[in-house]
Motif scaffolding. Sequence first.
Motif, PDB file in Angstrom:
ATOM      1  N   GLU A 134      61.458  48.429  47.521  1.00  0.00           N
ATOM      2  CA  GLU A 134      61.467  47.257  48.433  1.00  0.00           C
ATOM      3  C   GLU A 134      62.483  47.890  49.724  1.00  0.00           C
ATOM      4  OE1 GLU A 134      64.567  45.071  50.325  1.00  0.00           O
ATOM      5  OE2 GLU A 134      64.751  44.864  48.028  1.00  0.00           O
ATOM      6  N   VAL A 135      63.563  48.668  49.304  1.00  0.00           N
ATOM      7  CA  VAL A 135      64.439  48.914  50.534  1.00  0.00           C
ATOM      8  C   VAL A 135      63.729  50.036  51.280  1.00  0.00           C
ATOM      9  CG1 VAL A 135      66.099  50.720  49.456  1.00  0.00           C
ATOM     10  CG2 VAL A 135      66.758  49.304  51.188  1.00  0.00           C
ATOM     11  N   HIS A 136      63.028  50.937  50.588  1.00  0.00           N
ATOM     12  CA  HIS A 136      62.188  51.983  51.333  1.00  0.00           C
ATOM     13  C   HIS A 136      61.302  51.611  52.449  1.00  0.00           C
ATOM     14  CE1 HIS A 136      63.295  55.456  48.103  1.00  0.00           C
ATOM     15  NE2 HIS A 136      64.375  55.271  49.166  1.00  0.00           N
ATOM     16  N   VAL A 137      60.369  50.756  51.712  1.00  0.00           N
ATOM     17  CA  VAL A 137      59.556  49.942  52.800  1.00  0.00           C
ATOM     18  C   VAL A 137      60.073  49.291  53.807  1.00  0.00           C
ATOM     19  CG1 VAL A 137      57.657  48.229  52.669  1.00  0.00           C
ATOM     20  CG2 VAL A 137      57.617  49.874  50.939  1.00  0.00           C
TER      21      VAL A 137
ATOM     22  N   GLY B  26      70.303  47.195  48.535  1.00  0.00           N
ATOM     23  CA  GLY B  26      71.752  47.984  48.398  1.00  0.00           C
ATOM     24  C   GLY B  26      72.108  48.104  47.122  1.00  0.00           C
ATOM     25  N   LEU B  27      71.504  47.432  45.877  1.00  0.00           N
ATOM     26  CA  LEU B  27      71.884  47.717  44.509  1.00  0.00           C
ATOM     27  C   LEU B  27      71.199  48.757  43.850  1.00  0.00           C
ATOM     28  CD1 LEU B  27      72.255  44.096  43.396  1.00  0.00           C
ATOM     29  CD2 LEU B  27      74.050  45.395  44.066  1.00  0.00           C
ATOM     30  N   ALA B  28      70.029  49.298  44.575  1.00  0.00           N
ATOM     31  CA  ALA B  28      69.164  50.382  43.933  1.00  0.00           C
ATOM     32  C   ALA B  28      69.953  51.625  43.708  1.00  0.00           C
ATOM     33  CB  ALA B  28      68.120  50.749  44.795  1.00  0.00           C
ATOM     34  N   ALA B  29      70.534  52.213  44.515  1.00  0.00           N
ATOM     35  CA  ALA B  29      71.198  53.521  44.315  1.00  0.00           C
ATOM     36  C   ALA B  29      72.586  53.277  43.406  1.00  0.00           C
ATOM     37  CB  ALA B  29      71.643  54.032  45.708  1.00  0.00           C
ATOM     38  N   PRO B  30      73.569  52.355  43.473  1.00  0.00           N
ATOM     39  CA  PRO B  30      74.446  52.125  42.612  1.00  0.00           C
ATOM     40  C   PRO B  30      73.999  51.853  41.330  1.00  0.00           C
ATOM     41  CG  PRO B  30      74.850  50.816  44.736  1.00  0.00           C
ATOM     42  CD  PRO B  30      73.635  51.324  44.725  1.00  0.00           C
ATOM     43  N   ALA B  31      72.893  51.167  41.124  1.00  0.00           N
ATOM     44  CA  ALA B  31      72.178  50.967  39.974  1.00  0.00           C
ATOM     45  C   ALA B  31      71.620  52.145  39.105  1.00  0.00           C
ATOM     46  CB  ALA B  31      71.047  49.716  39.803  1.00  0.00           C
TER      47      ALA B  31
ATOM     48  N   VAL C 217      59.612  57.666  48.173  1.00  0.00           N
ATOM     49  CA  VAL C 217      60.049  58.366  49.397  1.00  0.00           C
ATOM     50  C   VAL C 217      58.836  58.966  49.996  1.00  0.00           C
ATOM     51  CG1 VAL C 217      61.118  60.324  50.051  1.00  0.00           C
ATOM     52  CG2 VAL C 217      62.286  58.879  48.467  1.00  0.00           C
ATOM     53  N   GLU C 218      57.949  59.704  49.199  1.00  0.00           N
ATOM     54  CA  GLU C 218      56.923  60.116  49.856  1.00  0.00           C
ATOM     55  C   GLU C 218      55.730  59.338  50.483  1.00  0.00           C
ATOM     56  OE1 GLU C 218      56.177  63.648  50.697  1.00  0.00           O
ATOM     57  OE2 GLU C 218      58.178  63.755  50.086  1.00  0.00           O
ATOM     58  N   LEU C 219      55.474  58.125  49.918  1.00  0.00           N
ATOM     59  CA  LEU C 219      54.380  57.374  50.400  1.00  0.00           C
ATOM     60  C   LEU C 219      55.235  56.499  51.534  1.00  0.00           C
ATOM     61  CD1 LEU C 219      52.754  56.669  46.843  1.00  0.00           C
ATOM     62  CD2 LEU C 219      51.962  58.143  48.745  1.00  0.00           C
ATOM     63  N   THR C 220      56.191  56.159  51.618  1.00  0.00           N
ATOM     64  CA  THR C 220      56.829  55.397  52.458  1.00  0.00           C
ATOM     65  C   THR C 220      57.215  56.072  53.687  1.00  0.00           C
ATOM     66  OG1 THR C 220      59.082  55.306  51.604  1.00  0.00           O
ATOM     67  CG2 THR C 220      57.466  53.399  50.912  1.00  0.00           C
ATOM     68  N   TYR C 221      57.949  57.398  53.623  1.00  0.00           N
ATOM     69  CA  TYR C 221      58.324  58.043  54.736  1.00  0.00           C
ATOM     70  C   TYR C 221      57.554  59.204  55.064  1.00  0.00           C
ATOM     71  CZ  TYR C 221      62.753  55.542  54.060  1.00  0.00           C
ATOM     72  OH  TYR C 221      63.640  54.612  53.979  1.00  0.00           O
ATOM     73  N   GLY C 222      56.473  59.691  54.300  1.00  0.00           N
ATOM     74  CA  GLY C 222      55.810  60.903  54.497  1.00  0.00           C
ATOM     75  C   GLY C 222      54.446  60.584  55.514  1.00  0.00           C
ATOM     76  N   GLY C 223      53.806  61.856  55.800  1.00  0.00           N
ATOM     77  CA  GLY C 223      53.103  61.628  56.998  1.00  0.00           C
ATOM     78  C   GLY C 223      51.919  60.668  56.511  1.00  0.00           C
TER      79      GLY C 223
ATOM     80  N   ILE D 157      55.489  45.755  50.567  1.00  0.00           N
ATOM     81  CA  ILE D 157      56.266  46.161  49.207  1.00  0.00           C
ATOM     82  C   ILE D 157      55.498  45.799  47.908  1.00  0.00           C
ATOM     83  CG2 ILE D 157      58.447  45.082  48.165  1.00  0.00           C
ATOM     84  CD1 ILE D 157      59.643  44.502  51.039  1.00  0.00           C
ATOM     85  N   VAL D 158      54.861  44.761  48.075  1.00  0.00           N
ATOM     86  CA  VAL D 158      54.211  44.323  46.619  1.00  0.00           C
ATOM     87  C   VAL D 158      52.957  45.508  46.651  1.00  0.00           C
ATOM     88  CG1 VAL D 158      52.316  42.827  45.755  1.00  0.00           C
ATOM     89  CG2 VAL D 158      54.534  41.850  47.080  1.00  0.00           C
ATOM     90  N   ALA D 159      52.513  45.871  47.546  1.00  0.00           N
ATOM     91  CA  ALA D 159      51.356  47.164  47.282  1.00  0.00           C
ATOM     92  C   ALA D 159      52.032  48.303  46.872  1.00  0.00           C
ATOM     93  CB  ALA D 159      50.657  47.224  48.688  1.00  0.00           C
TER      94      ALA D 159
END
Length: 360
Positions: A23-26, A49-54, A303-309, A327-329
Motif C-alpha cells: 500500500e505505501v509503495h503504491v 508507516g507500520l510496514a517496516a517496523p512490523a 519494489v520492482e513493480l511499483t518503482y521499476g521501469g 493498491i488492490v491490483a
Amino acid sequence: MTPPRRKLWLDWQRGLAVLFMVEVHVLDAWLASSAAHGHGFGALRMLGGLAAPAFLYMAGLSQSLGDAALERKGVAPGARRSAALRRALWLLGVAYGFRAVEYLLGYAPALWHGWWDSAFAGLADVLKVDILNVIAVGLGLSALLTIGVPRRLGPALAALAAIAVVLATPGVAGTAHAPSRVLDYVYIASADLGRRGNFHLLNWVAFLLAGAALAPLARGPDRPLLWLALGAALLGAGLGLDARAPLRGDAFWRASPAWFAMRLGACVALTGLTQLIPLAAERALRWLTVLGRQSLVGYIASVELTYGGVARPLRGRLSFPATIAGIVAMVGVTWAISIGWERLQARRRARPRPAAPATA
C-alpha cells in the motif's frame, strides 16, 4: 483439537505487514502530488508507516522462536548461533545483490552512452541502507545476544540493547558527515544519513531487538490480552515521552524515542489482535498466510513493480481512487507471485533425489 505446529498468527501478522508495504509503495510511487491530501490519504500513510517496523519486529520475534524450536530438538548452541549468523550474512548479500541488480538495470543505458559520472553516482544507491540491510544486521546482533546464552539473560540483553539504541539515536542524529564518501559510509548508523534513504541502522534495528526481547511471551499458549495491554502501555509511554521531550519535523520521524515507542506499541498490539483470530479462519486467510510466508519475495516484487521501469508511466500521475485500485491490483499481483514461488519451491523439494551409489 491438537494445536498446529506453526503459529498461524505469525504468518498473518507478517502478511499484514506485506499489505501495508504494498500500500505505501503504491501510494508513494503512483499518487499524484496534487491528490496527496485528505483523511483517506492520511490513514493510508499511517498504516503504511507500520510496514517496516512490523517487518523488523517480526524478524526478531521469529528468529527467537525458531531458535527455541531448535533448542527443543537438541541442536547445540554453537551450531544454532552459527546458522543464525549465516542467515544474517545471506540476507545481507541479498540486500546488496538486489541493489546491484537495480543499479545495473538503471544505469546500463548510461554505460553504453558513456555517461560514466552519472553511472558512478548511482553507486550510492547500491550502498545505501534499506530495510533488508537493517534486518540482516539486526539478526546478527540478536543471534550474538540471545542464542546460546541462558534463557532469561538473552531477552534481557536484547531489551537493553534496544533501549540503548533508541536513547542514543537523538544524539547521533546530529553527527556531521565525514570528509569523504568512503568514510561517510562508515557513519551509516547516523540517523542524519537517513536523507540518503528512508532507513538507517539507528534506531530501526531496535525494532528487531525488541521483537527478540518479547519472544518469550510468544512461547506456549497465545496471550492476546497480554499483548494488547503491553501494546497500549507502549503507546502510552510514547505519548508521554513526546509530551515531556517533544521532537518535531524530520527529527521526530527519524530519531524520537516517542516515535519508536508508539510504533512498537502498534506492532505489539497487532500481535494481540492476530492472536484473537480464530483458527477456523485459516482457510479463509490462506492468501494472507502465503503473503506472510513469502514476505521476502513480496518485498522484491513490490519494489520492482511499483518503482521499476515497467510502472514508470504511472509514477506520480494517478488520482486517489485510481491509486486505491492500483493498491488492490498490486496486492493481487504480489500474492500471485508469492504463491507461484511457493509452489515452485515445493516442486523442487518433491523431486526425487538420485540414489546414492551402492558400496561394497
